[in-house]
Design a protein around this motif. Sequence first.
Motif, PDB file in Angstrom:
ATOM      1  N   LYS A  36       0.832  -1.210   0.000  1.00  0.00           N
ATOM      2  CA  LYS A  36       0.000   0.000   0.000  1.00  0.00           C
ATOM      3  C   LYS A  36       0.865   1.258   0.000  1.00  0.00           C
ATOM      4  O   LYS A  36       0.546   2.240  -0.662  1.00  0.00           O
ATOM      5  N   LYS A  37       1.953   1.209   0.743  1.00  0.00           N
ATOM      6  CA  LYS A  37       2.806   2.389   0.890  1.00  0.00           C
ATOM      7  C   LYS A  37       3.736   2.597  -0.300  1.00  0.00           C
ATOM      8  O   LYS A  37       3.944   3.720  -0.750  1.00  0.00           O
ATOM      9  N   TYR A  38       4.336   1.498  -0.816  1.00  0.00           N
ATOM     10  CA  TYR A  38       5.377   1.621  -1.831  1.00  0.00           C
ATOM     11  C   TYR A  38       4.942   1.127  -3.210  1.00  0.00           C
ATOM     12  O   TYR A  38       5.327   1.703  -4.207  1.00  0.00           O
ATOM     13  N   SER A  39       4.261   0.049  -3.296  1.00  0.00           N
ATOM     14  CA  SER A  39       3.710  -0.578  -4.501  1.00  0.00           C
ATOM     15  C   SER A  39       3.876  -2.088  -4.351  1.00  0.00           C
ATOM     16  O   SER A  39       4.718  -2.562  -3.581  1.00  0.00           O
ATOM     17  N   ASP A  40       3.062  -2.810  -5.088  1.00  0.00           N
ATOM     18  CA  ASP A  40       3.107  -4.269  -5.011  1.00  0.00           C
ATOM     19  C   ASP A  40       4.497  -4.783  -5.373  1.00  0.00           C
ATOM     20  O   ASP A  40       5.093  -4.357  -6.358  1.00  0.00           O
ATOM     21  N   ARG A  41       4.989  -5.655  -4.562  1.00  0.00           N
ATOM     22  CA  ARG A  41       6.246  -6.379  -4.798  1.00  0.00           C
ATOM     23  C   ARG A  41       7.454  -5.472  -5.021  1.00  0.00           C
ATOM     24  O   ARG A  41       8.448  -5.865  -5.633  1.00  0.00           O
ATOM     25  N   ASN A  42       7.380  -4.283  -4.498  1.00  0.00           N
ATOM     26  CA  ASN A  42       8.473  -3.318  -4.613  1.00  0.00           C
ATOM     27  C   ASN A  42       9.784  -3.886  -4.063  1.00  0.00           C
ATOM     28  O   ASN A  42      10.856  -3.635  -4.617  1.00  0.00           O
ATOM     29  N   ARG A  45      12.759  -5.689  -6.100  1.00  0.00           N
ATOM     30  CA  ARG A  45      13.822  -5.014  -6.855  1.00  0.00           C
ATOM     31  C   ARG A  45      15.152  -5.162  -6.140  1.00  0.00           C
ATOM     32  O   ARG A  45      16.202  -5.017  -6.732  1.00  0.00           O
ATOM     33  N   GLY A  46      15.067  -5.423  -4.835  1.00  0.00           N
ATOM     34  CA  GLY A  46      16.264  -5.680  -4.050  1.00  0.00           C
ATOM     35  C   GLY A  46      16.839  -4.443  -3.412  1.00  0.00           C
ATOM     36  O   GLY A  46      16.594  -3.320  -3.847  1.00  0.00           O
ATOM     37  N   MET A  47      17.571  -4.691  -2.360  1.00  0.00           N
ATOM     38  CA  MET A  47      18.359  -3.650  -1.705  1.00  0.00           C
ATOM     39  C   MET A  47      19.506  -4.351  -1.000  1.00  0.00           C
ATOM     40  O   MET A  47      19.447  -5.560  -0.753  1.00  0.00           O
ATOM     41  N   THR A  88      19.455 -15.335  -2.005  1.00  0.00           N
ATOM     42  CA  THR A  88      19.121 -16.303  -3.048  1.00  0.00           C
ATOM     43  C   THR A  88      18.918 -15.651  -4.408  1.00  0.00           C
ATOM     44  O   THR A  88      19.371 -16.177  -5.425  1.00  0.00           O
ATOM     45  N   HIS A  89      18.255 -14.500  -4.441  1.00  0.00           N
ATOM     46  CA  HIS A  89      17.824 -13.922  -5.714  1.00  0.00           C
ATOM     47  C   HIS A  89      18.652 -12.730  -6.210  1.00  0.00           C
ATOM     48  O   HIS A  89      18.577 -12.396  -7.380  1.00  0.00           O
ATOM     49  N   HIS A  90      19.383 -12.089  -5.321  1.00  0.00           N
ATOM     50  CA  HIS A  90      20.225 -10.943  -5.703  1.00  0.00           C
ATOM     51  C   HIS A  90      21.587 -11.050  -5.019  1.00  0.00           C
ATOM     52  O   HIS A  90      21.950 -10.192  -4.208  1.00  0.00           O
ATOM     53  N   PRO A  91      22.363 -12.079  -5.307  1.00  0.00           N
ATOM     54  CA  PRO A  91      23.643 -12.242  -4.598  1.00  0.00           C
ATOM     55  C   PRO A  91      24.584 -11.050  -4.768  1.00  0.00           C
ATOM     56  O   PRO A  91      25.455 -10.828  -3.923  1.00  0.00           O
ATOM     57  N   GLY A  92      24.395 -10.274  -5.805  1.00  0.00           N
ATOM     58  CA  GLY A  92      25.228  -9.083  -5.993  1.00  0.00           C
ATOM     59  C   GLY A  92      24.972  -8.006  -4.946  1.00  0.00           C
ATOM     60  O   GLY A  92      25.753  -7.075  -4.818  1.00  0.00           O
ATOM     61  N   LEU A  93      23.878  -8.142  -4.204  1.00  0.00           N
ATOM     62  CA  LEU A  93      23.548  -7.157  -3.175  1.00  0.00           C
ATOM     63  C   LEU A  93      24.018  -7.574  -1.772  1.00  0.00           C
ATOM     64  O   LEU A  93      23.735  -6.901  -0.797  1.00  0.00           O
TER      65      LEU A  93
END
Length: 104
Positions: A36-42, A45-47, A88-93
């Motif tokens: 609700k605050k940021y968007s669905d599945r925001n 994108r990773g951090m 698992t999904h963004h090992p570069g992060l």
Amino acid sequence: DIETLWLAFKCFVFRKASDDFTELLEVSKQYEDGAKKYSDRNWERGMPVHCYIDSGVRHYLKWLRGDTDEPHDRAFTWNILGAIWTHTHHPGLIDLPFKEEDQR
């Protein structure tokens, strides 16, 4: 590493005298609020992992202190699960320092 993050989750659930299923149902509310605050599945994108850990530690300490300004227990769990997902999904992060022998 992921095993340590899962251990943190398990220890937190135990400390809360809860169970895995209840915690996962509770954290689903955190995902709903975030959508609700940021968007669905925001979050997908990773951090950087350090962001999850920093935030998770702050929420854990606020939960221990008894702060009630927001659901700090849910936020802690969300951050731990986010760090696990990122591994698992963004090992570069994965940006935390590791011992030399752990780097492969």
